[in-house]
Design a protein around this motif. Structure first.
Motif, mmCIF file in Angstrom:
data_model
loop_
_atom_site.group_PDB
_atom_site.id
_atom_site.type_symbol
_atom_site.label_atom_id
_atom_site.label_comp_id
_atom_site.label_asym_id
_atom_site.label_seq_id
_atom_site.Cartn_x
_atom_site.Cartn_y
_atom_site.Cartn_z
ATOM 1 N N ARG A 20 0.834 -1.174 0.000
ATOM 2 C CA ARG A 20 0.000 0.000 0.000
ATOM 3 C C ARG A 20 0.883 1.243 0.000
ATOM 4 N N ARG A 21 2.113 1.056 0.452
ATOM 5 C CA ARG A 21 3.107 2.097 0.626
ATOM 6 C C ARG A 21 2.802 3.459 0.020
ATOM 7 N N MET A 22 2.588 4.416 0.873
ATOM 8 C CA MET A 22 2.408 5.778 0.406
ATOM 9 C C MET A 22 3.763 6.465 0.409
ATOM 10 N N SER A 23 3.848 7.564 -0.311
ATOM 11 C CA SER A 23 5.092 8.308 -0.335
ATOM 12 C C SER A 23 4.812 9.753 0.067
ATOM 13 N N LEU A 24 5.539 10.233 1.079
ATOM 14 C CA LEU A 24 5.343 11.604 1.554
ATOM 15 C C LEU A 24 5.661 12.603 0.453
ATOM 16 N N ARG A 25 6.755 12.306 -0.275
ATOM 17 C CA ARG A 25 7.203 13.210 -1.332
ATOM 18 C C ARG A 25 6.079 13.417 -2.350
ATOM 19 N N GLU A 26 5.456 12.284 -2.720
ATOM 20 C CA GLU A 26 4.379 12.329 -3.689
ATOM 21 C C GLU A 26 3.182 13.103 -3.149
ATOM 22 N N MET A 27 2.849 12.809 -1.871
ATOM 23 C CA MET A 27 1.677 13.451 -1.292
ATOM 24 C C MET A 27 1.879 14.959 -1.203
ATOM 25 N N VAL B 177 6.294 2.098 8.319
ATOM 26 C CA VAL B 177 5.819 0.925 7.584
ATOM 27 C C VAL B 177 4.873 1.351 6.456
ATOM 28 N N LEU B 178 4.045 2.339 6.737
ATOM 29 C CA LEU B 178 3.000 2.723 5.777
ATOM 30 C C LEU B 178 3.475 3.742 4.753
ATOM 31 N N VAL B 179 4.487 4.530 5.113
ATOM 32 C CA VAL B 179 4.959 5.594 4.222
ATOM 33 C C VAL B 179 6.415 5.314 3.869
ATOM 34 N N THR B 180 6.705 5.138 2.570
ATOM 35 C CA THR B 180 8.034 4.645 2.187
ATOM 36 C C THR B 180 9.175 5.583 2.531
ATOM 37 N N ASP B 181 8.981 6.888 2.354
ATOM 38 C CA ASP B 181 10.141 7.765 2.515
ATOM 39 C C ASP B 181 10.263 8.366 3.910
ATOM 40 N N MET B 182 9.576 7.757 4.877
ATOM 41 C CA MET B 182 9.626 8.281 6.237
ATOM 42 C C MET B 182 11.040 8.236 6.814
ATOM 43 N N VAL B 185 12.898 11.242 5.967
ATOM 44 C CA VAL B 185 12.415 12.404 6.711
ATOM 45 C C VAL B 185 13.003 12.400 8.120
ATOM 46 N N GLU B 268 0.750 -4.982 6.343
ATOM 47 C CA GLU B 268 1.787 -4.536 5.406
ATOM 48 C C GLU B 268 3.104 -5.284 5.546
#
Lengths: 248, 269
Positions: A20-27, B177-182, B185, B268
């Motif tokens: 499901r992986r979201m990306s902060l950069r994208e958001m 786990v849910l956000v790839t680029d954490m 950050v 996940e």
């Protein structure tokens, strides 16, 4: 007697993409989230009870929700609907070598992994010989070696031996019986039968009809996320086979 | 309300304190298994950084008016504490992913995976304290420093660091786990946090306009608790009170965030 496993209207929903992986950069930069949003119910409206001492086999095709069901009973997945209630401690034979670390010696690993399953140091010391003896002479001779130097067969043997020595009233098995050479497999079978005759509750996921017939009296047939049959293991196996033959 | 969130978690952790001990031992054993170098690294890093900042700020920028005297001691205390905190941040954010096989195969309270990192890093911090003791002894013998009774606040600082780091870790672990680029950050945040925390300077040496914001960094008050035993001027009550309030608040928020994301996270990993 109260059921040891009580599953009521159980349901769990997954995202269709593997991640499901979201990306902060994208958001932040694009103001949108391209992670997949369509979902499916891996299991839904599943209800059954397991009484103490029952030996239950789960049957069904790949992707039908068998392992998901087992993981929810083990408490390592949380349902989105309904509930799972488990009375008593569980010995999960799911990721057998999950608690083991390659850098440490096999002996250290036994203490650490058994500790993770709630045994005290004294408990482990008392059972240490039993664990190592069952794993075989090859393992026994290498207990001071780093675990990563073990062959995968030896690793699984030690892990199986450890978890089946935990002596928990409920045993969950996820197709781990397919491991090891023939003689060790036979040893595992004997140990599983001993555990069953000692009044333990077994919950087994397997593709092998032989294993299911050997260990389970009751079968649950899970198809496309639904529980479609619940009865004596022979009946459920033939229902599964009939359906598979029709839909080939 | 907060009690409603915290009590079951606390009970779960207490019921599994043996397991927690096992995990912390496991971490330490892995860290120190290969050689004494494992131990040396955890003290060499803050020592080397203290030396570098000391040289840069006293020899190169000759006009240093910030921080306490002896400045090296000021740096060493700050960097040891910061190392504990920042390692907690990078490692708690990976805690669930790195141990995914264990998380997937054992039914333990999942908060354990975060708490165990903070505890293990805390033990490493305690093990690195002899270095600090040696330097304090040297400076005291040479008459350049003296000890105050406020040294008793040192363990209070440890407890607060533990609470704060656990709180932030409980937020970071599921989100990573849910956000790839954490993870990226977190790295950037820590680099900024290093300068936003009184490590190479002290709160008192900052101009009033900045000090107003600085005391809202919970690590400011925590640093003062750690340092007050060596530097009398260090203990600013407002900063300490604010950091206690903020740490507890972050801890409560962290517990709630962790509970909220537990189910999706388990799907996940």
């Amino acid at each position: 007697m109260k059921p040891v496993i009580e599953v009521k209207d159980l349901g769990i929903e997954f995202y269709r993409g593997k991640k499901r992986r979201m990306s902060l950069r994208e958001m932040i930069l694009q103001g949108r989230n391209t992670a997949p949003k369509d979902t499916f119910w891996a299991l839904r409206h599943v209800t059954f009870d397991v009484r103490p001492g029952d030996a239950v086999g789960i049957i069904g095709s790949n992707g039908g929700g068998k392992s998901t069901l087992l993981r929810m009973i083990a408490g390592v997945l949380i349902p989105d609907e309904g509930s799972v209630r488990v009375r008593g401690d569980v010995a999960p034979l799911i990721e057998l070598t999950g608690g083991f670390l390659g850098e440490l010696t096999a002996r250290e690993n036994v203490y650490l992994a058994a500790g993770l399953h709630g045994l005290t140091q004294a408990d482990i010391s008392a059972r240490y010989d039993e664990i190592v003896d069952f794993a075989g002479s090859q393992v026994k001779a290498s207990m001071e070696m780093p675990f990563r130097h073990f062959s995968s067969g030896m690793q699984v043997r030690l892990a199986f031996s450890l978890i089946t020595t935990l002596d928990k009233p409920i045993v969950l098995v996820d197709e781990v019986l397919a491991v090891g050479d023939r003689s060790f497999r036979e040893q595992c079978y004997v140990r599983m039968e001993k555990m069953l005759s000692g009044g333990k509750t077994l919950f087994l996921v397997s593709h092998s009809e032989g294993d299911l017939r050997r260990f389970a009296q009751r079968g649950l047939y899970v198809r496309e996320g639904r529980l479609v049959a619940d009865g004596p293991i022979e009946d459920v196996i033939s229902e599964y086979n009939d359906y598979s033959d029709e839909h080939q | 309300m907060s009690g409603m969130i915290l009590v079951p978690e606390f009970k779960g952790l207490m019921a599994n304190r043996n397991v927690l001990g096992t995990l912390v031992r496991r971490d330490l054993r892995v860290r120190y298994a290969r050689s004494v170098l494992g131990y040396l690294w955890s003290v060499l890093d803050p020592l080397a950084m203290s030396l570098i900042y000391f040289l840069v700020f006293t020899l190169i920028f000759k006009a240093r008016h910030v921080g306490n005297e002896p400045y090296f001691l000021h740096l060493l205390t700050g960097l040891l504490v910061w190392q504990w905190f920042s390692l907690c941040m990078t490692e708690t954010s990976r805690a669930l992913l790195q141990e995914s096989r264990l998380v997937k195969s054992t039914n333990l309270p999942r908060e354990l995976w975060v708490v165990r990192v903070v505890l293990a890093k805390g033990v490493e911090f305690v093990l690195s304290l002899p270095i600090l003791v040696i330097f304090v002894a040297i400076y005291v013998i040479r008459g350049e420093a003296h000890l105050n009774w406020t040294l008793v606040y040192f363990p209070v600082g440890m407890v607060l660091t533990f609470i704060l780091a656990t709180g932030v870790g409980l937020i970071l672990a599921p989100i990573t786990v849910l956000v790839t680029d954490m993870a990226r950050v977190v790295r950037i945040g820590l680099r900024m946090g290093f300068y936003a925390t009184p490590i190479i300077y002290s709160v008192q040496s900052a101009p009033e306009s900045i000090r107003r914001f600085l005391i809202f960094n919970p690590m400011s008050g925590i640093m003062e608790l750690f340092r007050s035993g060596f530097f009398e001027s260090e203990l600013g009550r407002r900063a300490v009170v604010i950091s206690i309030v903020l740490s507890v608040l972050v801890f409560i928020v962290g517990t709630a965030v962790f509970k909220r994301f537990e189910a999706p996270v388990l799907k996940e990993i």
